[in-house]
Structure formats: structure tokens, C-alpha cells
Design a protein around this motif. Structure first.
Motif, PDB file in Angstrom:
ATOM      1  N   PRO A 142     -17.221  -8.829  -7.591  1.00  0.00           N
ATOM      2  CA  PRO A 142     -17.207  -8.259  -6.246  1.00  0.00           C
ATOM      3  C   PRO A 142     -17.203  -6.727  -6.253  1.00  0.00           C
ATOM      4  CG  PRO A 142     -15.663 -10.065  -6.379  1.00  0.00           C
ATOM      5  CD  PRO A 142     -16.138  -9.795  -7.781  1.00  0.00           C
ATOM      6  N   LYS A 143     -17.915  -6.164  -5.268  1.00  0.00           N
ATOM      7  CA  LYS A 143     -18.079  -4.718  -5.174  1.00  0.00           C
ATOM      8  C   LYS A 143     -17.689  -4.254  -3.776  1.00  0.00           C
ATOM      9  CE  LYS A 143     -21.752  -1.613  -6.505  1.00  0.00           C
ATOM     10  NZ  LYS A 143     -23.200  -1.505  -6.710  1.00  0.00           N
ATOM     11  N   TYR A 144     -16.864  -3.220  -3.736  1.00  0.00           N
ATOM     12  CA  TYR A 144     -16.418  -2.632  -2.473  1.00  0.00           C
ATOM     13  C   TYR A 144     -16.953  -1.211  -2.415  1.00  0.00           C
ATOM     14  CZ  TYR A 144     -13.498  -6.617  -3.354  1.00  0.00           C
ATOM     15  OH  TYR A 144     -13.080  -7.884  -3.670  1.00  0.00           O
ATOM     16  N   LYS A 145     -17.546  -0.838  -1.281  1.00  0.00           N
ATOM     17  CA  LYS A 145     -18.293   0.417  -1.226  1.00  0.00           C
ATOM     18  C   LYS A 145     -17.651   1.509  -0.385  1.00  0.00           C
ATOM     19  CE  LYS A 145     -22.710  -1.715  -2.234  1.00  0.00           C
ATOM     20  NZ  LYS A 145     -24.088  -1.906  -1.834  1.00  0.00           N
ATOM     21  N   ASP A 146     -16.398   1.344  -0.017  1.00  0.00           N
ATOM     22  CA  ASP A 146     -15.682   2.423   0.666  1.00  0.00           C
ATOM     23  C   ASP A 146     -14.190   2.124   0.634  1.00  0.00           C
ATOM     24  OD1 ASP A 146     -15.108   0.649   2.861  1.00  0.00           O
ATOM     25  OD2 ASP A 146     -17.032   1.193   3.757  1.00  0.00           O
ATOM     26  N   CYS A 147     -13.400   3.119   0.948  1.00  0.00           N
ATOM     27  CA  CYS A 147     -11.946   2.996   0.885  1.00  0.00           C
ATOM     28  C   CYS A 147     -11.427   1.938   1.864  1.00  0.00           C
ATOM     29  CB  CYS A 147     -11.305   4.353   1.155  1.00  0.00           C
ATOM     30  SG  CYS A 147      -9.554   4.411   0.779  1.00  0.00           S
ATOM     31  N   LYS A 148     -12.038   1.861   3.021  1.00  0.00           N
ATOM     32  CA  LYS A 148     -11.625   0.868   4.018  1.00  0.00           C
ATOM     33  C   LYS A 148     -11.779  -0.551   3.468  1.00  0.00           C
ATOM     34  CE  LYS A 148     -12.557  -0.453   8.798  1.00  0.00           C
ATOM     35  NZ  LYS A 148     -13.363  -0.205   9.994  1.00  0.00           N
ATOM     36  N   SER A 149     -12.871  -0.819   2.745  1.00  0.00           N
ATOM     37  CA  SER A 149     -13.098  -2.141   2.138  1.00  0.00           C
ATOM     38  C   SER A 149     -12.102  -2.426   1.027  1.00  0.00           C
ATOM     39  CB  SER A 149     -14.517  -2.233   1.587  1.00  0.00           C
ATOM     40  OG  SER A 149     -15.458  -2.103   2.610  1.00  0.00           O
ATOM     41  N   VAL A 150     -11.765  -1.409   0.228  1.00  0.00           N
ATOM     42  CA  VAL A 150     -10.765  -1.579  -0.830  1.00  0.00           C
ATOM     43  C   VAL A 150      -9.419  -1.944  -0.214  1.00  0.00           C
ATOM     44  CG1 VAL A 150      -9.460  -0.382  -2.652  1.00  0.00           C
ATOM     45  CG2 VAL A 150     -11.942  -0.069  -2.484  1.00  0.00           C
ATOM     46  N   ASP A 189       0.854  -1.190   0.000  1.00  0.00           N
ATOM     47  CA  ASP A 189       0.000   0.000   0.000  1.00  0.00           C
ATOM     48  C   ASP A 189       0.889   1.239   0.000  1.00  0.00           C
ATOM     49  OD1 ASP A 189      -1.672   2.144   0.523  1.00  0.00           O
ATOM     50  OD2 ASP A 189      -2.597   1.269   2.298  1.00  0.00           O
ATOM     51  N   LEU A 190       0.886   1.945  -1.112  1.00  0.00           N
ATOM     52  CA  LEU A 190       1.685   3.161  -1.260  1.00  0.00           C
ATOM     53  C   LEU A 190       0.810   4.416  -1.238  1.00  0.00           C
ATOM     54  CD1 LEU A 190       4.015   1.839  -4.104  1.00  0.00           C
ATOM     55  CD2 LEU A 190       4.549   2.017  -1.660  1.00  0.00           C
ATOM     56  N   GLY A 191      -0.419   4.265  -0.695  1.00  0.00           N
ATOM     57  CA  GLY A 191      -1.291   5.430  -0.597  1.00  0.00           C
ATOM     58  C   GLY A 191      -2.723   5.211  -1.038  1.00  0.00           C
ATOM     59  N   ILE A 192      -3.299   4.072  -0.687  1.00  0.00           N
ATOM     60  CA  ILE A 192      -4.693   3.794  -1.056  1.00  0.00           C
ATOM     61  C   ILE A 192      -5.608   4.919  -0.574  1.00  0.00           C
ATOM     62  CG2 ILE A 192      -6.670   2.273  -0.570  1.00  0.00           C
ATOM     63  CD1 ILE A 192      -4.688  -0.094  -0.771  1.00  0.00           C
ATOM     64  N   ASP A 212      -4.964   7.932  -0.209  1.00  0.00           N
ATOM     65  CA  ASP A 212      -4.692   9.178  -0.919  1.00  0.00           C
ATOM     66  C   ASP A 212      -5.298   9.208  -2.318  1.00  0.00           C
ATOM     67  OD1 ASP A 212      -3.168  10.099   1.233  1.00  0.00           O
ATOM     68  OD2 ASP A 212      -1.349   9.175   0.440  1.00  0.00           O
ATOM     69  N   ILE A 213      -5.547   8.038  -2.909  1.00  0.00           N
ATOM     70  CA  ILE A 213      -6.030   8.036  -4.292  1.00  0.00           C
ATOM     71  C   ILE A 213      -7.529   7.748  -4.435  1.00  0.00           C
ATOM     72  CG2 ILE A 213      -3.754   7.471  -5.201  1.00  0.00           C
ATOM     73  CD1 ILE A 213      -4.707   4.641  -5.725  1.00  0.00           C
ATOM     74  N   ILE A 235     -10.291  -3.468 -19.239  1.00  0.00           N
ATOM     75  CA  ILE A 235     -10.340  -2.013 -19.159  1.00  0.00           C
ATOM     76  C   ILE A 235     -10.914  -1.641 -17.794  1.00  0.00           C
ATOM     77  CG2 ILE A 235     -10.612  -1.634 -21.649  1.00  0.00           C
ATOM     78  CD1 ILE A 235     -13.558  -0.911 -21.061  1.00  0.00           C
ATOM     79  N   SER A 236     -10.554  -0.453 -17.342  1.00  0.00           N
ATOM     80  CA  SER A 236     -11.129   0.111 -16.129  1.00  0.00           C
ATOM     81  C   SER A 236     -11.786   1.428 -16.497  1.00  0.00           C
ATOM     82  CB  SER A 236     -10.054   0.369 -15.069  1.00  0.00           C
ATOM     83  OG  SER A 236      -9.467  -0.822 -14.635  1.00  0.00           O
ATOM     84  N   LEU A 237     -13.005   1.613 -16.031  1.00  0.00           N
ATOM     85  CA  LEU A 237     -13.708   2.884 -16.151  1.00  0.00           C
ATOM     86  C   LEU A 237     -13.574   3.586 -14.808  1.00  0.00           C
ATOM     87  CD1 LEU A 237     -15.649   4.957 -17.392  1.00  0.00           C
ATOM     88  CD2 LEU A 237     -17.540   3.503 -16.613  1.00  0.00           C
ATOM     89  N   ILE A 238     -13.000   4.776 -14.823  1.00  0.00           N
ATOM     90  CA  ILE A 238     -12.715   5.512 -13.594  1.00  0.00           C
ATOM     91  C   ILE A 238     -13.409   6.862 -13.635  1.00  0.00           C
ATOM     92  CG2 ILE A 238     -10.881   6.571 -12.206  1.00  0.00           C
ATOM     93  CD1 ILE A 238      -8.984   4.436 -13.483  1.00  0.00           C
ATOM     94  N   CYS A 239     -14.080   7.219 -12.532  1.00  0.00           N
ATOM     95  CA  CYS A 239     -14.675   8.548 -12.379  1.00  0.00           C
ATOM     96  C   CYS A 239     -13.948   9.268 -11.252  1.00  0.00           C
ATOM     97  CB  CYS A 239     -16.167   8.451 -12.060  1.00  0.00           C
ATOM     98  SG  CYS A 239     -17.130   7.705 -13.389  1.00  0.00           S
ATOM     99  N   TRP A 240     -13.632  10.532 -11.490  1.00  0.00           N
ATOM    100  CA  TRP A 240     -12.827  11.339 -10.584  1.00  0.00           C
ATOM    101  C   TRP A 240     -13.666  12.437  -9.942  1.00  0.00           C
ATOM    102  CZ3 TRP A 240      -7.700   9.832 -10.391  1.00  0.00           C
ATOM    103  CH2 TRP A 240      -7.224   9.060 -11.454  1.00  0.00           C
ATOM    104  N   ILE A 241     -13.225  12.889  -8.772  1.00  0.00           N
ATOM    105  CA  ILE A 241     -13.764  14.124  -8.209  1.00  0.00           C
ATOM    106  C   ILE A 241     -12.735  15.221  -8.482  1.00  0.00           C
ATOM    107  CG2 ILE A 241     -15.182  12.945  -6.492  1.00  0.00           C
ATOM    108  CD1 ILE A 241     -13.112  13.815  -4.367  1.00  0.00           C
ATOM    109  N   GLU A 242     -13.069  16.445  -8.123  1.00  0.00           N
ATOM    110  CA  GLU A 242     -12.262  17.598  -8.498  1.00  0.00           C
ATOM    111  C   GLU A 242     -10.807  17.539  -8.049  1.00  0.00           C
ATOM    112  OE1 GLU A 242     -14.206  21.192  -7.356  1.00  0.00           O
ATOM    113  OE2 GLU A 242     -15.939  20.771  -8.610  1.00  0.00           O
ATOM    114  N   ASP A 243     -10.515  16.983  -6.904  1.00  0.00           N
ATOM    115  CA  ASP A 243      -9.133  16.965  -6.433  1.00  0.00           C
ATOM    116  C   ASP A 243      -8.362  15.721  -6.889  1.00  0.00           C
ATOM    117  OD1 ASP A 243     -10.330  15.109  -4.779  1.00  0.00           O
ATOM    118  OD2 ASP A 243      -9.558  15.946  -2.916  1.00  0.00           O
ATOM    119  N   ASP A 244      -8.798  15.134  -8.004  1.00  0.00           N
ATOM    120  CA  ASP A 244      -8.148  13.974  -8.607  1.00  0.00           C
ATOM    121  C   ASP A 244      -8.071  12.766  -7.682  1.00  0.00           C
ATOM    122  OD1 ASP A 244      -7.774  15.090 -11.147  1.00  0.00           O
ATOM    123  OD2 ASP A 244      -5.955  16.109 -10.506  1.00  0.00           O
TER     124      ASP A 244
END
Length: 115
Positions: A39-47, A20-23, A25-26, A95-104
């Protein structure tokens, strides 16, 4: 776009290094992450938990990025993947489909795989 690509490269390298180099943070705290096989993970802690547990039993040996497509707050990444999990070698393209918020930070990531 360069910063977003750098973040994606970081995510892939975490798997290759099994570290883990910054889960936190990203990904956003409420990220939704869907693996290519369901499988679906619904928060950063689960990821983070999934990442740590997966890497106890498996190892990603290849995850090469072939190309990026960017549009507004979305990125599509085409890649080739190979791993060993429970002594079984698997490889596929995806492929991965990624959606971002304003602060990347990544708010949503859905993988699609093809054998």
C-alpha cells in the motif's frame, strides 16, 4: 543525525502507544509512504487516516530499532516488528528507507519486510 533518529523513534512510539504524537510535524504534506507489503499513501492526510484506521483493528506490540545508516538526506533503519491485527499475530524483520527535506521532515518512506 540525532534529531532524525529522534523523529524515527517518535514515529515508532506512536504505533506502540496507538496515539498520534505529531504526524503532521514529522511528515511533509506531500509525503509518499509505501508499506512493506505494497500500500502507498501519497500525502500526510492519508498517512494519518491509515494510522488511525489501522489502530482501530490492530496493535503494534513490538517495533525495535536495531541500527541506523545515514547518508546525506537519507536514512535507513533496520528493525524488528510484531503486531496483532484482526486477532492474528504477525512478526517480521525489516528496513525503512527514509528521505528528508532540509527542516528534518520526512518526504519519502519505503518499508521492506522479511519473514
Amino acid at each position: 543525525m540525532a534529531k532524525r533518529e529522534e523523529i524515527i523513534y517518535l514515529w515508532f512510539s506512536m504505533w506502540l502507544k496507538q496515539k498520534d504524537l505529531g504526524i503532521n510535524d514529522i511528515f511533509t504534506n506531500d509525503v509518499v509512504y509505501i508499506e512493506s507489503w505494497g500500500p502507498k499513501y501519497k500525502d500526510c492526510k492519508s498517512v494519518k487516516y491509515w494510522f488511525d484506521e489501522w489502530n482501530k483493528r490492530g496493535k503494534v506490540i513490538q517495533w525495535d530499532i536495531l541500527q541506523f545508516f545515514h547518508k546525506d538526506n537519507q536514512t535507513i533503519v533496520e528493525w524488528e516488528f510484531k503486531c496483532i491485527y484482526d486477532d492474528v499475530v504477525s512478526e517480521f524483520d525489516g528496513i525503512s528507507l527514509i528521505c528528508w527535506i532540509e527542516d528534518d521532515k520526512i518526504k519519502f518512506l519505503k518499508e521492506f519486510g522479511c519473514k
